[in-house]
Structures are given as structure tokens and as C-alpha cells.
Design an enzyme around this catalytic site. Structure first.
Site, PDB file in Angstrom:
ATOM      1  CG  ASP A 127     -85.964  43.101  95.039  1.00 24.46           C
ATOM      2  OD1 ASP A 127     -86.268  42.456  94.007  1.00 24.46           O
ATOM      3  OD2 ASP A 127     -85.870  42.562  96.163  1.00 24.46           O
ATOM      4  CG  LEU A 146     -96.734  39.097 105.702  1.00 24.87           C
ATOM      5  CD1 LEU A 146     -97.854  38.960 106.727  1.00 24.87           C
ATOM      6  CD2 LEU A 146     -97.078  40.176 104.668  1.00 24.87           C
ATOM      7  CB  SER A 147     -90.215  40.870 105.821  1.00 23.78           C
ATOM      8  OG  SER A 147     -88.860  40.988 105.660  1.00 23.78           O
ATOM      9  CB  SER A 152     -86.205  36.303 107.578  1.00 24.88           C
ATOM     10  OG  SER A 152     -86.473  37.047 106.412  1.00 24.88           O
ATOM     11  CG  ASP A 195     -87.543  41.767 102.906  1.00 22.75           C
ATOM     12  OD1 ASP A 195     -88.183  42.433 102.072  1.00 22.75           O
ATOM     13  OD2 ASP A 195     -87.406  40.527 102.837  1.00 22.75           O
TER      14      ASP A 195
HETATM   15  P1  ADP Z   1     -90.565  35.579 105.717  1.00 22.82           P
HETATM   16  O1  ADP Z   1     -89.424  36.501 105.925  1.00 22.82           O
HETATM   17  O2  ADP Z   1     -91.394  35.931 104.530  1.00 22.82           O
HETATM   18  O3  ADP Z   1     -91.412  35.392 106.933  1.00 22.82           O
HETATM   19  P2  ADP Z   1     -88.445  33.676 105.454  1.00 22.82           P
HETATM   20  O4  ADP Z   1     -88.389  32.292 104.957  1.00 22.82           O
HETATM   21  O5  ADP Z   1     -87.548  34.691 104.838  1.00 22.82           O
HETATM   22  O6  ADP Z   1     -89.970  34.141 105.362  1.00 22.82           O
HETATM   23  O7  ADP Z   1     -88.135  33.702 107.012  1.00 22.82           O
HETATM   24  C1  ADP Z   1     -88.834  32.871 107.890  1.00 22.82           C
HETATM   25  C2  ADP Z   1     -87.862  32.190 108.851  1.00 22.82           C
HETATM   26  O8  ADP Z   1     -87.408  33.153 109.824  1.00 22.82           O
HETATM   27  C3  ADP Z   1     -88.497  31.098 109.661  1.00 22.82           C
HETATM   28  O9  ADP Z   1     -88.489  29.871 108.951  1.00 22.82           O
HETATM   29  C4  ADP Z   1     -87.600  31.054 110.885  1.00 22.82           C
HETATM   30  O10 ADP Z   1     -86.406  30.355 110.597  1.00 22.82           O
HETATM   31  C5  ADP Z   1     -87.232  32.517 111.082  1.00 22.82           C
HETATM   32  N1  ADP Z   1     -88.143  33.156 112.046  1.00 22.82           N
HETATM   33  C6  ADP Z   1     -89.005  34.177 111.811  1.00 22.82           C
HETATM   34  N2  ADP Z   1     -89.692  34.520 112.930  1.00 22.82           N
HETATM   35  C7  ADP Z   1     -89.259  33.694 113.914  1.00 22.82           C
HETATM   36  C8  ADP Z   1     -89.579  33.533 115.299  1.00 22.82           C
HETATM   37  N3  ADP Z   1     -90.492  34.283 115.898  1.00 22.82           N
HETATM   38  N4  ADP Z   1     -88.929  32.565 115.986  1.00 22.82           N
HETATM   39  C9  ADP Z   1     -88.003  31.800 115.390  1.00 22.82           C
HETATM   40  N5  ADP Z   1     -87.663  31.906 114.087  1.00 22.82           N
HETATM   41  C10 ADP Z   1     -88.267  32.833 113.353  1.00 22.82           C
HETATM   42 MG    MG Z   2     -87.722  36.748 104.660  1.00 20.48          MG
END
Ligand code: ADP
Ligand code: MG
Length: 389
Positions: free
Chosen positions: A39, A130-131, A133, A177
Site C-alpha cells: 500500500d 483485522l482492522s 480501528s 482498511d
Molecule cells: P487493529 O486495527 O488491527 O485491530 P489497531 O491497533 O489499529 O489494531 O486498533 C486497535 C485499537 O482500536 C484498540 O487498541 C482500541 O483503542 C480501538 N478499538 C477497537 N475496537 C474497539 C472497541 N470495541 N472498543 C473500544 N476500542 C476499540
Molecule cells: Mg488498525
């Protein structure tokens, strides 16, 4: 509607905020079928949306405040919708998660949305590549636009969600993403050109081809990701500049490029990026030809290239891929930036159980915690969930 949305969010919203939500929106996580570390080299990626995602129940507020709660986070956060980058405010770690929805609200404020009470629920593991965020940003964005009657096309909304993650959270991610979370079509993968931003859905229906997709959250900590990710990006930029191209996507003569570069590390990085980009094109071609079963070889080649040329794999991922292949899977590869996260396995549907057991047994033999298996199909982009679901 095919959804994993858990019931009870409406009631939970009532308990948290003392009133009913006006709407509930859900946006999926994604897994990248192929095209890793392409990307930011202006290349191609081929993600698909998961059934698993983030749901956001929402109601307007007229006091200029966003109040966010999550069933997966201990701390409720209230913050003004007007404001600069959240990242500059130095929030303590227990509020960090709220940077995603609050940041999204701040970005969308310029387009006419306002304050809101938001309750988040998710069935996506966090930090597993798995995104979750982007799913959180996109579900928030869809809910806020709905609440305020703001109409923004999905492609533009994906850019705004990316902006929220870049500028508000301070994470320099690409567009993949958010595009996958908003633009995906059920039973398709999304071919995205990261230079032009153009995308097209490519038919991908594993079940119809007698296949199953297994996503394995290896549960390996990816503490190294930040620094190593930045280093890989810098190496790619250096190689592109030595080769006199804007980005590694522009390398047309791989042998010539490898002959020009003296540094063996840079040669390995270029080898990966250039061949991976071709693998995305080949995979898309196979899918268009209705030959999903042949994807396995592409996945395996991608994994070896990520392991040996780009050097971002990790022992739990190598073990999962190896065990899956021994048990009869068609192919498998690490997904995401590397050094932790998830593995994607493509297996004949009738061998899925055997493959899962073999991976679990290989982990057990090494004394590692069991991986988590996520079964999914290529799902659609964000959607509204009927209230009460
Ligand atoms: P990924 O996108 O691969 O899961 P990231 O580090 O980019 O990993 O994003 C994860 C972050 O997103 C978590 O640490 C949290 O801050 C936030 N997050 C994701 N899902 C939730 C949720 N259900 N509730 C609160 N925060 C969340
Ligand atoms: Mg992410």
C-alpha cells in the site's frame, strides 16, 4: 441480512445513557487476501470485509459534546466535538481508545455533524491485524452522518476515516482498511489501487468453490510493529530513490533493479514489493476466471516472500501456515504489518476442521496459548442495523 451483530445494544444504550438510540450502524473489519506492504509503495491490495465488525448505537446531543462508551473498554469518555487533533491532547492510556470515535467526530464536524452519545460493541479482536480501528471509525462515521442527515459518498467517507486515524489518532495508515470497511461487496474482494484510489469488487465466494477461509488470530504480541514498520517504509523509500522511481510500484525491470542495488537488505525488500504487486494482479485474475482454488499457491508465495525477503513474519505465523499446509490446506499466509497479528488460511471446506485441529495441536506442542479461529465469508461494507436488533 447476514450479520454477526449481537442483540442487546439498544438496551445497553438505554442503560448507559437513559434514552433510546436514534440509529445503530455496523462496519466490518477486514482481512487482506493478498498485497502486503504494497500500500505505501503505491501498489495494489486485495482485502475483503469480515462478518465480524464494530456496531455503534447513536443519538444526537445538542451540547457540542461526544460521549463515547464501549462494551469492550472500561472508561467512558466525554470530549468536545470542536477541537484539534486528539493526539496532541496527550490523553492517558485508558482514554486512548476513544481517540478513534472522538477523532472521527472532529473530522466530520467540518462537514456538518455535531455532538452525540455513542455506544460501541464489537466481535472483532483488537490489535490482531483485522482492522478493528477502521471498523470503529467507519461505524462512527456512518452513525454520525445518519444522525445529522449529512450525505457523503462512501469513497469520500473512507478518506475522512483515514484522515481521522492519521491526524487525530496519529497513526500513519494507508487507505486500505477504511476502504474495505465501507466499500466492500458481499462475496467479493476489493481490488484497490493505492496510487489512484480506484477500486473494483472482484468475485470471491469461497463456499461456492468448495473452500473455507480461516482467520487465525495468533495472539502473538506485536510490540515490535511500530519501529519495524517505520524501518520497512524507510527502506522502501530509500530503494525507490536509489532506483530513480517515485515508488517501488514503478519498478518494471526487477532483474535490472536488483542489479543496481548494492545493499542486500534493500534488494530483498524490492524483491518482495515488486513480486507481491504481481501476485495481487495474478490473484485478481484467478478470481475473475473463477479459479479461487488456485489462490493457494499465491498465498504461499506471499508468505515465503514476507518471511524471507521482507522479514516481517513471526514464529506463531510460520507454525500456523506450516501446520495448515500439512493438514491439507490450499494455502496460507501471515496478514498485516507483521511481528504479530493474524494468519489467513484457504482450505477445502471439508478439511477445515482438520486444519484447525492441526494448528491448535502445533501450538499446544510448543506450549503456546491456543490461537483464536475466526470463521468468516467475504462480507459487505458498513450498513444500518434495525433498532432493536
Ligand atoms: P487493529 O486495527 O488491527 O485491530 P489497531 O491497533 O489499529 O489494531 O486498533 C486497535 C485499537 O482500536 C484498540 O487498541 C482500541 O483503542 C480501538 N478499538 C477497537 N475496537 C474497539 C472497541 N470495541 N472498543 C473500544 N476500542 C476499540
Ligand atoms: Mg488498525
Amino acid at each position: 441480512m447476514i450479520t454477526n451483530h449481537a442483540p442487546g445494544l439498544t438496551e445497553a444504550f438505554g442503560t448507559a445513557f437513559g434514552r433510546a438510540p436514534e440509529c445503530v450502524w455496523r462496519a466490518p473489519g477486514r482481512v487482506n487476501l493478498i498485497g502486503e506492504h504494497t500500500d505505501y509503495n503505491d501498489g495494489l491490495v486485495l482485502p475483503f470485509a469480515l462478518l465480524q465488525g464494530v456496531s455503534v448505537a447513536a443519538a444526537r446531543r445538542d451540547d457540542g459534546v461526544v460521549e463515547v462508551r464501549s462494551l469492550q473498554a472500561p472508561t467512558a469518555v466525554t470530549a468536545p466535538v470542536d477541537g484539534g487533533p486528539v493526539v496532541a491532547e496527550g490523553w492517558p492510556p485508558d482514554r486512548g481508545w476513544a481517540a478513534y470515535p472522538v477523532g472521527m467526530a472532529r473530522v466530520l464536524r467540518e462537514h456538518g455533524t455535531g455532538g452525540a452519545s455513542l455506544l460501541v460493541d464489537s466481535d472483532l479482536p483488537q490489535g490482531a491485524g483485522l482492522s478493528s480501528s477502521a471498523a470503529l471509525e467507519c461505524a462512527t462515521a456512518l452513525a454520525l452522518c445518519h444522525l445529522y442527515g449529512v450525505e457523503i459518498g462512501r469513497a469520500d467517507l473512507a478518506r475522512l476515516a483515514q484522515r481521522a486515524e492519521n491526524e487525530q489518532v496519529g497513526m500513519p495508515c494507508g487507505l486500505m482498511d477504511q476502504a474495505a470497511s465501507l466499500l466492500s461487496v458481499p462475496h467479493h474482494a476489493l481490488l484497490l489501487d493505492c496510487r489512484s484510489g480506484l477500486w473494483s469488487p472482484i468475485p470471491f465466494d469461497p463456499a461456492e468453490a468448495g473452500l473455507a477461509v480461516l482467520v487465525v488470530d495468533t495472539r502473538a504480541s506485536h510490540a515490535l510493529t511500530g519501529g519495524e514498520y517505520a524501518r520497512r517504509r524507510a527502506e522502501c523509500e530509500e530503494a525507490a530513490s536509489l532506483l530513480g522511481v517515485e515508488a517501488l510500484r514503478d519498478v518494471k525491470d526487477l532483474a535490472g533493479a536488483l542489479g543496481t542495488l548494492r545493499d542486500p537488505v534493500l534488494r530483498r525488500r524490492v524483491q518482495h514489493v515488486v513480486t507481491e504487486n504481481h501476485r495481487v494482479e495474478a490473484a485478481a485474475g484467478l478470481l475473475r476466471a473463477g479459479a479461487a482454488g488456485e489462490l493457494g499457491a499465491m498465498l504461499n508465495a506471499s508468505h515465503l516472500s514476507l518471511r524471507d525477503q521482507f522479514e516481517v513474519s513471526w514464529p506463531e505465523a510460520d507454525t500456523a501456515v506450516d501446520a495448515a499446509l500439512r493438514a491439507g490446506a490450499r494455502g496460507g499466509r501471515m496478514v498485516g504489518a507483521g511481528f504479530g497479528g493474524s494468519v489467513l488460511v484457504l482450505t477445502p471446506g471439508d478439511r477445515a476442521d482438520r486444519v484447525r485441529d492441526a494448528i491448535a495441536a502445533a501450538y499446544d506442542e510448543r506450549g503456546w496459548a491456543s490461537p483464536e479461529f475466526i470463521e468468516t465469508i467475504p462480507a459487505g461494507g458498513g450498513y444500518r442495523v434495525p433498532i432493536g436488533w
